[in-house]
Design a protein around this motif. Sequence first.
Motif, mmCIF file in Angstrom:
data_model
loop_
_atom_site.group_PDB
_atom_site.id
_atom_site.type_symbol
_atom_site.label_atom_id
_atom_site.label_comp_id
_atom_site.label_asym_id
_atom_site.label_seq_id
_atom_site.Cartn_x
_atom_site.Cartn_y
_atom_site.Cartn_z
ATOM 1 N N PRO A 153 11.285 0.419 -9.748
ATOM 2 C CA PRO A 153 11.535 -0.755 -10.604
ATOM 3 C C PRO A 153 10.740 -2.003 -10.226
ATOM 4 N N GLU A 154 10.616 -2.317 -8.944
ATOM 5 C CA GLU A 154 9.924 -3.551 -8.546
ATOM 6 C C GLU A 154 8.416 -3.504 -8.764
ATOM 7 N N ALA A 155 7.859 -2.326 -9.071
ATOM 8 C CA ALA A 155 6.414 -2.214 -9.293
ATOM 9 C C ALA A 155 6.065 -1.957 -10.761
ATOM 10 N N ARG A 156 7.050 -1.933 -11.623
ATOM 11 C CA ARG A 156 6.781 -1.671 -13.046
ATOM 12 C C ARG A 156 5.992 -2.822 -13.661
ATOM 13 N N GLY A 157 5.055 -2.440 -14.524
ATOM 14 C CA GLY A 157 4.216 -3.429 -15.177
ATOM 15 C C GLY A 157 3.070 -3.928 -14.308
ATOM 16 N N SER A 202 -8.033 21.024 -21.939
ATOM 17 C CA SER A 202 -8.251 20.850 -23.377
ATOM 18 C C SER A 202 -7.177 19.968 -24.010
ATOM 19 N N ARG A 203 -6.088 19.756 -23.280
ATOM 20 C CA ARG A 203 -4.992 18.950 -23.825
ATOM 21 C C ARG A 203 -4.129 18.408 -22.686
ATOM 22 N N PHE A 204 -3.641 17.198 -22.879
ATOM 23 C CA PHE A 204 -2.659 16.583 -21.990
ATOM 24 C C PHE A 204 -1.410 16.327 -22.820
ATOM 25 N N ARG A 205 -0.224 16.610 -22.246
ATOM 26 C CA ARG A 205 1.023 16.411 -22.976
ATOM 27 C C ARG A 205 1.957 15.527 -22.167
ATOM 28 N N LEU A 206 2.526 14.552 -22.855
ATOM 29 C CA LEU A 206 3.523 13.668 -22.264
ATOM 30 C C LEU A 206 4.576 13.411 -23.321
ATOM 31 N N GLU A 207 5.811 13.743 -23.005
ATOM 32 C CA GLU A 207 6.911 13.487 -23.924
ATOM 33 C C GLU A 207 7.657 12.242 -23.464
ATOM 34 N N VAL A 208 8.011 11.405 -24.415
ATOM 35 C CA VAL A 208 8.727 10.165 -24.118
ATOM 36 C C VAL A 208 9.978 10.125 -24.993
ATOM 37 N N THR A 209 11.119 9.774 -24.395
ATOM 38 C CA THR A 209 12.344 9.660 -25.180
ATOM 39 C C THR A 209 12.268 8.404 -26.055
ATOM 40 N N GLU A 210 12.967 8.434 -27.165
ATOM 41 C CA GLU A 210 12.974 7.304 -28.089
ATOM 42 C C GLU A 210 13.511 6.019 -27.447
ATOM 43 N N ASP A 211 14.448 6.178 -26.503
ATOM 44 C CA ASP A 211 15.057 5.013 -25.848
ATOM 45 C C ASP A 211 14.140 4.352 -24.823
ATOM 46 N N ASN A 212 13.102 5.042 -24.418
ATOM 47 C CA ASN A 212 12.211 4.526 -23.373
ATOM 48 C C ASN A 212 11.091 3.703 -24.006
ATOM 49 N N LYS A 213 11.433 2.546 -24.524
ATOM 50 C CA LYS A 213 10.491 1.683 -25.256
ATOM 51 C C LYS A 213 9.315 1.214 -24.404
ATOM 52 N N ASP A 214 9.551 1.000 -23.098
ATOM 53 C CA ASP A 214 8.479 0.514 -22.237
ATOM 54 C C ASP A 214 7.405 1.562 -21.977
ATOM 55 N N ALA A 215 7.707 2.829 -22.214
ATOM 56 C CA ALA A 215 6.745 3.899 -21.940
ATOM 57 C C ALA A 215 5.748 4.098 -23.061
ATOM 58 N N VAL A 216 6.038 3.558 -24.206
ATOM 59 C CA VAL A 216 5.150 3.793 -25.360
ATOM 60 C C VAL A 216 4.143 2.667 -25.501
#
Length: 144
Positions: free
Chosen positions: A107-111, A130-144
């Motif tokens: 947490p203290e290093a985010r951003g 050939s591809r990279f995949r990362l799934e992000v939950t809808e609630d994780n707004k900071d990850a998008v």
Amino acid sequence: MVIIKQQAKKLAVLLFGGNMIRKFIDSDKQNFIDMCMDFYSGEGVDHSIPKEYPSATFDKLLNAYPFCEAYLYENNGIAYGYVLLAFTYSNESGGDVVWIEELYTVPEARGKGVASSLLKHVLNSYKHASRFRLEVTEDNKDAV
């Protein structure tokens, strides 16, 4: 400027100001478990996991298990995050797929560029994919 050096028979990437991205070593086990459990208790995931899972995963990482890899981001010996990868093959994309299973920053290093540095490291280390995949939950707004 990026300097690569040998550390404990594993490559490490030294960044500016004492920052380093490297593979995990034996002494990192508790750090990995603590960060992983924090990751799975946060809003970035839909569910928790049993506390035995990170320990088993760590053991696989140290034993060169061919289906996963992980990198630690640290500054002057203090862990600030990690990325956990899994590997598959895709007929659809015609090659290897790198799944970004977990991307965690304390947490203290985010951003502050930790996750970005880890992602850049993955993209540079697996240029053959050939591809990279990362799934992000809808609630994780900071990850998008």
